[in-house]
Design a protein around this motif. Structure first.
Motif, PDB file in Angstrom:
ATOM      1  N   ARG A  57      -7.115  -6.074  -1.787  1.00  0.00           N
ATOM      2  CA  ARG A  57      -6.490  -5.412  -0.632  1.00  0.00           C
ATOM      3  C   ARG A  57      -6.084  -3.972  -0.940  1.00  0.00           C
ATOM      4  O   ARG A  57      -6.205  -3.095  -0.083  1.00  0.00           O
ATOM      5  CB  ARG A  57      -5.334  -6.245  -0.068  1.00  0.00           C
ATOM      6  CG  ARG A  57      -4.136  -6.407  -0.990  1.00  0.00           C
ATOM      7  CD  ARG A  57      -3.072  -7.286  -0.317  1.00  0.00           C
ATOM      8  NE  ARG A  57      -1.844  -7.290  -1.102  1.00  0.00           N
ATOM      9  CZ  ARG A  57      -0.685  -7.781  -0.683  1.00  0.00           C
ATOM     10  NH1 ARG A  57      -0.602  -8.336   0.522  1.00  0.00           N
ATOM     11  NH2 ARG A  57       0.383  -7.735  -1.441  1.00  0.00           N
TER      12      ARG A  57
ATOM     13  N   ARG B  76      -0.507  -2.830   5.054  1.00  0.00           N
ATOM     14  CA  ARG B  76      -1.956  -3.071   5.141  1.00  0.00           C
ATOM     15  C   ARG B  76      -2.703  -1.777   4.869  1.00  0.00           C
ATOM     16  O   ARG B  76      -2.097  -0.719   4.688  1.00  0.00           O
ATOM     17  CB  ARG B  76      -2.340  -3.634   6.498  1.00  0.00           C
ATOM     18  CG  ARG B  76      -1.533  -3.067   7.658  1.00  0.00           C
ATOM     19  CD  ARG B  76      -2.173  -3.417   8.931  1.00  0.00           C
ATOM     20  NE  ARG B  76      -3.417  -2.659   8.973  1.00  0.00           N
ATOM     21  CZ  ARG B  76      -4.072  -2.389  10.103  1.00  0.00           C
ATOM     22  NH1 ARG B  76      -3.628  -2.838  11.248  1.00  0.00           N
ATOM     23  NH2 ARG B  76      -5.171  -1.667  10.057  1.00  0.00           N
ATOM     24  N   ASP B  77      -4.028  -1.856   4.867  1.00  0.00           N
ATOM     25  CA  ASP B  77      -4.767  -0.612   4.697  1.00  0.00           C
ATOM     26  C   ASP B  77      -4.729   0.154   6.005  1.00  0.00           C
ATOM     27  O   ASP B  77      -4.488  -0.407   7.066  1.00  0.00           O
ATOM     28  CB  ASP B  77      -6.198  -0.859   4.206  1.00  0.00           C
ATOM     29  CG  ASP B  77      -6.950  -1.836   5.073  1.00  0.00           C
ATOM     30  OD1 ASP B  77      -6.983  -1.638   6.307  1.00  0.00           O
ATOM     31  OD2 ASP B  77      -7.505  -2.801   4.526  1.00  0.00           O
TER      32      ASP B  77
ATOM     33  N   ASN C 248       0.832  -1.206   0.000  1.00  0.00           N
ATOM     34  CA  ASN C 248       0.000   0.000   0.000  1.00  0.00           C
ATOM     35  C   ASN C 248       0.866   1.257   0.000  1.00  0.00           C
ATOM     36  O   ASN C 248       1.311   1.711   1.047  1.00  0.00           O
ATOM     37  CB  ASN C 248      -0.901  -0.049   1.246  1.00  0.00           C
ATOM     38  CG  ASN C 248      -1.788   1.175   1.381  1.00  0.00           C
ATOM     39  OD1 ASN C 248      -1.949   1.960   0.437  1.00  0.00           O
ATOM     40  ND2 ASN C 248      -2.377   1.339   2.562  1.00  0.00           N
TER      41      ASN C 248
END
Ligand code: IPM
Ligand code: MG
Length: 366
Positions: free
Chosen positions: A175, A276-277, A107
């Motif tokens: 994702r 990750r988000d 990300n």
């Protein structure tokens, strides 16, 4: 006892140590005035690592990064190491891509905004760029960068054939789509996803998957799809209409540099790359925080590199790694005040040195 955050600093090459030095000053100062403790460990990446270990990113650096709360990177590479030819994937020839893949930091958040004091330094008319504020969310661990097979072969007629493939799986797109929608929720609630679904299979899967995640999980967030070529046109034509721009690895690489023109200098651009988000209030580790610019060998060692891209990356570290959004905002406003005073490095048309800009930002930091 104050919470202690462990930061790994990988300064890298040429201007890398100069800007990371500035970033660390702001990190330590802002932590202290807010009652946080940071422990900084330094390590090697890029050419600096090659010179000592014969590899651009050692297993030891990777291990340290894995266990850190955040990693601050300067910039890597340059003419001193350009002659080194290694066969194999880019993770062998580029320390940063190794870090990205091994940490699975898919990300990549690459924000760009216009700054009032710098409006005259962009290639845009002020009324087009004033107020522009865009977050590029770039998928950073897949796509054409890493698709297999890749390589070169000699054809029967003696020509070379070179190839790579652009591939994405559903879960890889899911994702990064969530990362974009989450980011939009903390901003202005609008995602523009870009692809070439008119010509690419991976683009079709991209568009379908982003649509589904949007409809099922983020019905409150606006979503539009644009073909990547037209998206570039629209971003230049009316940058203020965009909030979050979601793109695959290759298009994200291109679009994030292109919208960088809105800021007035490459030296102004920060980034955060996360595993990750990012949901508000959550601490995410280990993220890699780095300015978008390169190592600038032509000005290295002169003390005139713009430290702001790195300092704004430290702001992102407070926001995403330490969940201290208010500290991020105060660093940004200290940067803005410094720009307003006209204390500018040469890339912004001024004559101020790295140390002067940094000192002024520290002065404004409350
Ligand atoms: C970036 C850079 C890298 C990329 C290079 C240096 C491998 O351009 O971070 O945008 O293409 O991802
Ligand atoms: Mg790039």
């Amino acid at each position: 006892m104050a919470e202690t955050f462990n930061v790994l600093a990988l300064a890298g090459d040429y201007v890398g140590p100069e800007v990371v030095g500035a970033g660390l000053e702001v990190l330590v100062h802002a932590a202290k005035t807010n009652g946080l403790a940071v422990a900084v460990e330094e390590g090697l990446i890029g050419g600096a690592s090659w010179d000592v270990h014969g590899t651009f990113c050692t297993d030891e650096t990777l291990e340290k990064a894995r266990h850190a709360d955040a990693v601050l990177v300067g910039a890597v590479g340059g003419p001193k190491w350009d002659h080194i030819k290694i066969d194999g994937p880019i993770t062998e020839t580029d320390g940063l891509t190794r870090l990205r893949v091994e940490l699975d930091i898919y990300n990549a958040l690459r924000p760009v905004r216009s700054w009032k004091p710098l409006l005259g330094r962009t290639p845009y008319r002020p009324e087009v760029v004033d107020g522009a504020d865009i977050m590029v969310i770039r998928e950073n661990c897949g796509g054409i960068y890493y698709g297999e097979p890749r390589g070169q072969e000699t054809l029967a007629d003696g020509q070379q054939r070179a190839f790579e493939i652009s591939e994405y799986t559903t879960s890889e797109v899911e994702r990064i789509a969530r990362a974009a929608f989450e980011e939009a929720r903390r901003r202005r609630n609008q995602v523009t996803s870009i692809d070439k679904s008119n010509v690419m299979e991976s683009g079709k899967l991209w568009r379908e998957t982003v649509s589904r995640i949007g409809a099922d999980e983020y019905p409150d967030v606006g979503l539009q799809h644009l073909l990547a070529d037209y998206a570039l046109y629209a971003l230049v034509d009316r940058p203020r209409d965009f909030d979050v721009v979601l793109a695959d690895n290759l298009f994200g690489d291109l679009v994030s540099d292109m919208v960088g023109t809105l800021a007035g200098s490459l030296g102004m651009l920060p980034s955060a790359t996360l595993p990750r988000d990012a949901r508000p209030g959550e601490k995410i580790k280990p993220g890699v925080f780095e300015p978008s610019h390169g190592t600038a060998p032509d000005i290295a060692g002169q003390g005139i590199a713009n430290p702001i891209g790195t300092i704004l990356s430290v702001a992102m570290m407070f926001e995403y790694a330490f969940a201290r959004q208010h500290i991020a905002r105060s660093i940004e406003s200290a940067v803005e005040q410094t720009l307003e005073e006209g204390i500018l490095t040469p890339d912004l048309g001024g004559a101020a040195r790295t140390a002067e800009v940094t000192a002024r930002i520290l002065h404004h930091l409350v």
